[in-house]
Design a protein around this motif. Structure first.
Motif, short mmCIF file in Angstrom:
data_model
loop_
_atom_site.label_atom_id
_atom_site.label_comp_id
_atom_site.label_asym_id
_atom_site.label_seq_id
_atom_site.Cartn_x
_atom_site.Cartn_y
_atom_site.Cartn_z
N GLY A 1 1.43 4.11 4.32
CA GLY A 1 2.60 3.19 3.73
C GLY A 1 3.91 3.98 3.35
N MET B 1 -5.77 -12.34 2.36
CA MET B 1 -4.70 -13.36 1.71
C MET B 1 -4.00 -14.09 2.75
SD MET B 1 -3.72 -10.25 -0.90
CE MET B 1 -4.87 -9.50 -2.05
N GLY C 1 0.86 -1.16 0.11
CA GLY C 1 -0.15 -0.02 0.11
C GLY C 1 0.84 1.27 0.13
N VAL D 1 -0.71 -6.69 -4.77
CA VAL D 1 -0.40 -7.90 -3.87
C VAL D 1 -1.39 -8.73 -4.42
CG1 VAL D 1 -0.08 -8.82 -1.56
CG2 VAL D 1 1.21 -6.80 -2.47
N THR E 1 -8.33 17.04 3.94
CA THR E 1 -7.01 17.47 4.34
C THR E 1 -7.04 17.93 5.63
OG1 THR E 1 -6.99 19.66 3.62
CG2 THR E 1 -6.44 18.06 1.82
N TRP F 1 -8.43 3.32 9.81
CA TRP F 1 -8.25 4.86 10.04
C TRP F 1 -9.64 5.43 9.74
CZ3 TRP F 1 -4.58 6.27 12.38
CH2 TRP F 1 -3.26 5.78 12.31
N ASN G 1 -8.93 13.06 0.27
CA ASN G 1 -9.57 13.38 1.67
C ASN G 1 -9.65 14.92 1.35
OD1 ASN G 1 -6.98 14.83 2.98
ND2 ASN G 1 -6.31 12.64 2.36
N LEU H 1 -17.19 7.70 2.00
CA LEU H 1 -17.23 8.92 2.63
C LEU H 1 -17.05 9.78 1.14
CD1 LEU H 1 -17.41 11.10 4.97
CD2 LEU H 1 -14.87 10.91 4.79
N GLY I 1 -1.94 0.85 -7.58
CA GLY I 1 -2.17 1.99 -8.64
C GLY I 1 -1.02 2.90 -8.88
N GLY J 1 -0.19 4.39 0.13
CA GLY J 1 -0.88 5.59 0.35
C GLY J 1 0.03 6.50 1.54
N ASN K 1 -7.01 7.00 -0.70
CA ASN K 1 -7.51 7.96 0.00
C ASN K 1 -6.54 9.19 0.37
OD1 ASN K 1 -10.03 6.77 0.40
ND2 ASN K 1 -9.33 5.59 2.47
N ALA L 1 -16.87 13.88 -0.69
CA ALA L 1 -16.44 15.35 -0.38
C ALA L 1 -16.68 16.02 -1.62
CB ALA L 1 -14.85 15.33 0.04
C1 LIG Z 1 -13.62 12.10 1.27
C2 LIG Z 1 -12.69 11.83 2.47
C3 LIG Z 1 -12.39 12.87 3.13
C4 LIG Z 1 -11.44 12.58 4.35
N1 LIG Z 1 -11.19 13.69 5.17
C5 LIG Z 1 -9.98 13.59 6.04
C6 LIG Z 1 -9.86 14.87 6.83
O1 LIG Z 1 -10.38 15.89 6.66
N2 LIG Z 1 -8.89 14.70 7.75
C7 LIG Z 1 -8.45 13.29 8.05
O2 LIG Z 1 -7.58 13.41 8.84
N3 LIG Z 1 -8.81 12.50 7.21
C8 LIG Z 1 -9.48 12.17 6.40
N4 LIG Z 1 -10.04 11.17 5.50
C9 LIG Z 1 -9.55 9.93 5.82
C10 LIG Z 1 -7.98 9.58 5.24
O3 LIG Z 1 -8.06 10.08 3.81
C11 LIG Z 1 -7.47 8.28 5.35
O4 LIG Z 1 -7.77 7.83 6.61
C12 LIG Z 1 -6.11 7.94 4.85
O5 LIG Z 1 -5.75 8.54 3.84
C13 LIG Z 1 -5.93 6.31 4.86
O6 LIG Z 1 -4.80 5.98 4.70
P1 LIG Z 1 -3.84 6.04 3.46
O7 LIG Z 1 -3.24 7.26 3.07
O8 LIG Z 1 -2.55 5.04 3.80
O9 LIG Z 1 -4.73 5.34 2.58
P2 LIG Z 1 -4.74 5.20 0.98
O10 LIG Z 1 -3.97 6.24 -0.06
O11 LIG Z 1 -6.01 4.57 0.53
O12 LIG Z 1 -3.57 3.99 0.63
C14 LIG Z 1 -3.90 2.70 0.56
C15 LIG Z 1 -3.23 2.11 -0.66
O13 LIG Z 1 -3.17 0.76 -0.67
C16 LIG Z 1 -3.08 0.32 -2.09
N5 LIG Z 1 -3.51 -1.08 -2.14
C17 LIG Z 1 -4.83 -1.45 -1.79
N6 LIG Z 1 -4.88 -2.92 -1.94
C18 LIG Z 1 -3.40 -3.28 -2.60
C19 LIG Z 1 -3.06 -4.40 -2.93
N7 LIG Z 1 -3.51 -5.72 -2.97
N8 LIG Z 1 -1.66 -4.25 -3.42
C20 LIG Z 1 -1.10 -3.19 -3.52
N9 LIG Z 1 -1.69 -2.12 -3.15
C21 LIG Z 1 -2.70 -1.99 -2.51
C22 LIG Z 1 -4.17 1.25 -2.72
O14 LIG Z 1 -4.24 1.29 -4.05
C23 LIG Z 1 -3.93 2.57 -1.91
O15 LIG Z 1 -3.08 3.52 -2.60
C24 LIG Z 1 -10.83 11.48 4.48
C25 LIG Z 1 -11.27 10.39 3.55
C26 LIG Z 1 -12.00 10.59 2.44
C27 LIG Z 1 -12.29 9.64 1.51
#
Ligand SMILES: Cc1cc2nc3c(=O)[nH]c(=O)nc-3n(C[C@H](O)[C@H](O)[C@H](O)COP(=O)(O)OP(=O)(O)OC[C@H]3O[C@@H](n4cnc5c(N)ncnc54)[C@H](O)[C@@H]3O)c2cc1C
Ligand SMILES: [Zn+2]
Lengths: 177, 89, 417
Positions: C43, C245, C38, C206, C77, C362, C75, C257, C65, C40, C71, C259
């Motif tokens: 990660g 898995m 991941g 993965v 922000t 999260w 989000n 969610l 991707g 994101g 996310n 926005a």
């Molecule tokens: C509309 C919206 C508004 C939000 N607003 C806020 C806010 O104002 N403040 C705040 O604190 N939080 C907010 N959040 C929450 C926050 O965005 C998420 O909790 C946080 O980004 C999640 O962690 P991440 O960045 O690692 O996730 P992600 O960016 O989703 O990362 C996970 C990654 O794993 C990858 N992945 C999945 N499966 C696999 C696989 N099998 N193999 C390889 N890669 C894989 C995905 O492609 C993805 O890129 C919001 C979320 C949304 C949707």
């Protein structure tokens, strides 16, 4: 002695008219909620007194001195008519509901803005439980428009929301002529 | 999204309340801690077809089991929860 | 590669032709010490702190991707440290401190802006609850000021104070709360991790996790098998699938969610504002768009898009709080997949499988957690014990019922957060 004055739910709020729509209060003689037990033979006295069977889901029927309206899963309201002694869950809810009639040529346009049902396709005497804005409501299609029931505490909100939409529909109508 | 209530027919999503996975229909035996944990918390959470519990809250008030695809929002089947429980017995 | 004012000037004057990709695009190696699934925010920050804090650089981040497609780039922000419960309180406090030094840490402009956050309250009871929360924030060492109605009016004159149904009584002001540029955070961590030797492998999904005798040995990916001594699952909304898995079932339900963002407007909203009675919150981006959102759609979904009733609800709440917003045009709306836990708090923990760790749950609030989450996950994976600010965030709290962190006080049940 204090003299209590009974007021109807929409007293002082209705009638209201805007463009091609009108809203007025309906005051049923009584509203009795009826939830039958599983054994349908227990309902015999009701049929004898009112002359009709319970309506199917989504329907209402004319009865002697009133109507029976389906109002939910295994639940019916008897409007106006008196309900005989019955082996069922029966409660008097006469003072618990506000009831209004929405009529006029624009009634369907008003409903389209404020209710998620496809009101234009409802036929007379059809009933639905749905929403008016965010309010839970019982909606009855009549020949001339709609009857709407909401909890009595929402009377003012109901009138406010529906009349607001009536104004908006009237304004839109005025623009397009 | 629209759901077809077996009692009321085709209705807008806003009339319905969502409870969660249909796991809630299989209550564990009282006192079985591990089963209770699974029942309350652990979920398959599939990215595909799922079965969950909804209530036609602003409609007839019936509890429903809804089979749907959570990646497309396609609704596959809606049935009354009381019938599902009866069938399971 | 560093950035400098001189370089900006030079590139600006010569057609911006000299910029190079800021991270490599390596082929996956056959084996790594640590594989992070991941790419994101979480990660990437995990990989960065593994290298930076623990000296572990033989690390790959596998992203199905592209960096920022999840996310982290979807989000609204908001960055804040106004949590109430022990566990969350110290964790988010730690995270905000990391945010405040992030730009110099990464040498990257993540546009962190502590512009101040105001949570409005609309009743006596809500005031009491917010006063208590404010005290907790101060006890934790963060900042909180209880504003009365006039205090709010001085900061946010454009709100409707006379609303009959939900009059504004005041607000809890968190001056250090604010926003950051979401994808810049992903890019900043990506670049910094890459510089320290981490392989960022995009377009690499993965497909399976290899476990041998209760110990993780590697992963199967769309670009072939990769061996690893330790594997971290950091996939937010996809946590259940990736955990499955390895034969694990987790306490997560994925929800959508939404926005929204308006057309660009002149600066008007200087804070982050949240409505205490309807689900609505708002800020203005540096481009001028009003960025706003509300609650979950409230049904399990992986569709990354929501439905109209929640859009309507958000717009209604916005109109109630700030009638002038009705003049703005909505440009875009979107959705993201939220990894919801029953108590609404996250998990950074080991799993039953040796060498396999998870960072998940999260919910809708994981953006602000990006720095501290990576910090704590890296600590857990490197030292095999929890970091002190994340030690309460275990899987076990659900099994035992002890130490649940239900910030909203609604109950520990999947559909209540
Ligand atoms: C509309 C919206 C508004 C939000 N607003 C806020 C806010 O104002 N403040 C705040 O604190 N939080 C907010 N959040 C929450 C926050 O965005 C998420 O909790 C946080 O980004 C999640 O962690 P991440 O960045 O690692 O996730 P992600 O960016 O989703 O990362 C996970 C990654 O794993 C990858 N992945 C999945 N499966 C696999 C696989 N099998 N193999 C390889 N890669 C894989 C995905 O492609 C993805 O890129 C919001 C979320 C949304 C949707
Ligand atoms: Zn129904």
């Amino acid at each position: 002695m204090v003299e209590l004055v009974a007021r109807t739910p929409c007293e002082g709020l209705l009638p209201y008219e805007a463009g091609e729509a009108e809203l007025s209060e309906i005051i049923p003689k009584r509203i009795t909620s009826l939830a039958p037990f599983e054994d349908s033979t227990l309902l015999k006295p009701l049929k004898t007194a009112l002359g009709v069977e319970l309506p199917a889901p989504g329907q209402s029927v004319k009865a002697k001195d009133g109507r029976i309206v389906w109002t939910g899963q295994n639940q019916f309201f008897v409007l106006d008519a008196e309900v005989p002694a019955l082996d069922a869950a029966v409660t008097d809810q006469s003072d618990a509901w506000a009831m209004v009639a929405l009529g006029g040529a624009a009634a369907i346009d008003v409903m389209a803005r404020i209710c998620p049902l496809d009101c234009a396709h409802m036929t007379a005497s059809q009933v639905a439980r749905s929403l008016i804005g965010h309010m839970p409501a019982i909606i009855i299609r009549t020949k001339t428009g709609f009857e709407i029931m909401v909890f009595r505490a929402f009377a003012k909100t109901l009138v406010n929301e529906v009349s607001h939409v009536m104004d908006a529909v009237a304004a839109r109508g005025a623009l397009s002529t | 999204m629209r759901l077809t209530c077996p009692i009321c027919g085709d209705r807008d999503r806003r009339e319905f309340y969502y409870l969660g996975a249909a796991d809630y229909l299989d209550r564990p035996v009282e006192g079985e801690a591990e089963a209770t944990h699974r029942y309350l918390h652990l979920r398959d959470n599939p990215a595909g077809v799922t079965r969950d519990l909804w209530q036609h809250e602003a409609g007839c008030a019936a509890w429903l089991v809804v089979e749907r695809n959570v990646t497309t929002h396609e609704i596959l089947q809606v049935s009354l929860a009381k019938d599902e429980i009866r069938d399971a017995r | 590669m560093g950035y400098s004012a001189f370089q900006l000037l030079k590139e600006g004057l010569t057609g911006n032709k000299g910029w190079r990709p800021v991270w490599r695009d390596p082929e996956p190696k056959a084996e790594y010490d640590i594989v992070i699934i991941g790419g994101g925010g979480h990660g990437l920050s995990t990989a960065y702190y593994l290298a930076k804090n623990h000296g572990i650089t033989n690390v790959a981040v596998l992203e199905k991707g592209y960096i920022g497609s999840g996310n982290v780039g979807r989000n609204t922000t908001i960055v804040r440290a106004n949590y109430f419960l022990p566990g969350n309180s110290e964790f988010y406090s730690h995270s905000l401190k990391l945010w405040e030094g992030l730009e110099s840490e990464l040498n990257y402009n993540v546009m962190h802006s502590g512009r101040g956050l105001i949570n409005l309250f609309h009743s006596d009871g809500q005031r009491d609850a917010f006063a208590r929360r404010g005290n907790m924030m101060c006890n934790q060492g963060d900042d909180a000021i209880l504003l009365d109605r006039d205090g709010v009016r001085a900061e946010l004159p454009y709100l409707d104070f006379e609303n009959t149904r939900f009059p504004i009584y005041g607000g809890l002001f968190h001056p250090r709360g604010g926003t950051a540029r979401h994808d810049a955070v992903a890019w900043g961590y990506a670049r910094a991790a890459d510089t320290l030797g981490v392989d960022l492998i995009q377009g690499c999904e993965v497909l399976d996790i290899d476990v041998d005798g209760g110990k993780v040995t590697g992963v199967q990916t769309s670009r072939g098998p990769i061996r690893a001594k330790k594997v971290g699952i950091v996939v937010a909304g996809r946590s259940s699938q990736v955990a499955a898995m390895a034969g694990l079932e987790v306490p997560i339900e994925s929800h959508v969610l939404q926005a929204f963002v308006s057309e660009g407007l002149k600066p008007a909203v200087n804070h982050v504002v949240s409505f205490g009675m309807g689900h609505f919150y708002l800020s203005q981006s540096d481009k001028g768009g009003l960025v706003f959102g509300g609650d979950l759609d409230f049904y399990a979904s992986y569709a990354q898009r929501g439905n109209i009733p929640m859009m309507e609800h958000v717009m209604e709440a916005g109109m109630t709080l700030m009638p002038a917003i009705g003049k703005a045009k909505v440009l875009r709306s979107w959705g993201g997949i939220m990894d919801m836990t029953p108590d609404g708090s996250f998990i950074i923990d080991r799993t039953e499988i040796d060498g396999l760790y998870m960072d998940c749950g999260w919910c809708y609030g994981g953006f602000k957690a990006v720095p501290a989450s990576g910090w704590c996950m890296a600590h857990l994976m490197a030292e095999d014990r929890s970091h002190e600010v994340a030690q309460r965030h275990t899987f076990d709290r659900f099994r035992t019922g002890g130490g649940l962190m239900d910030e909203e006080g609604t109950g520990s049940q999947h559909n209540l957060h």
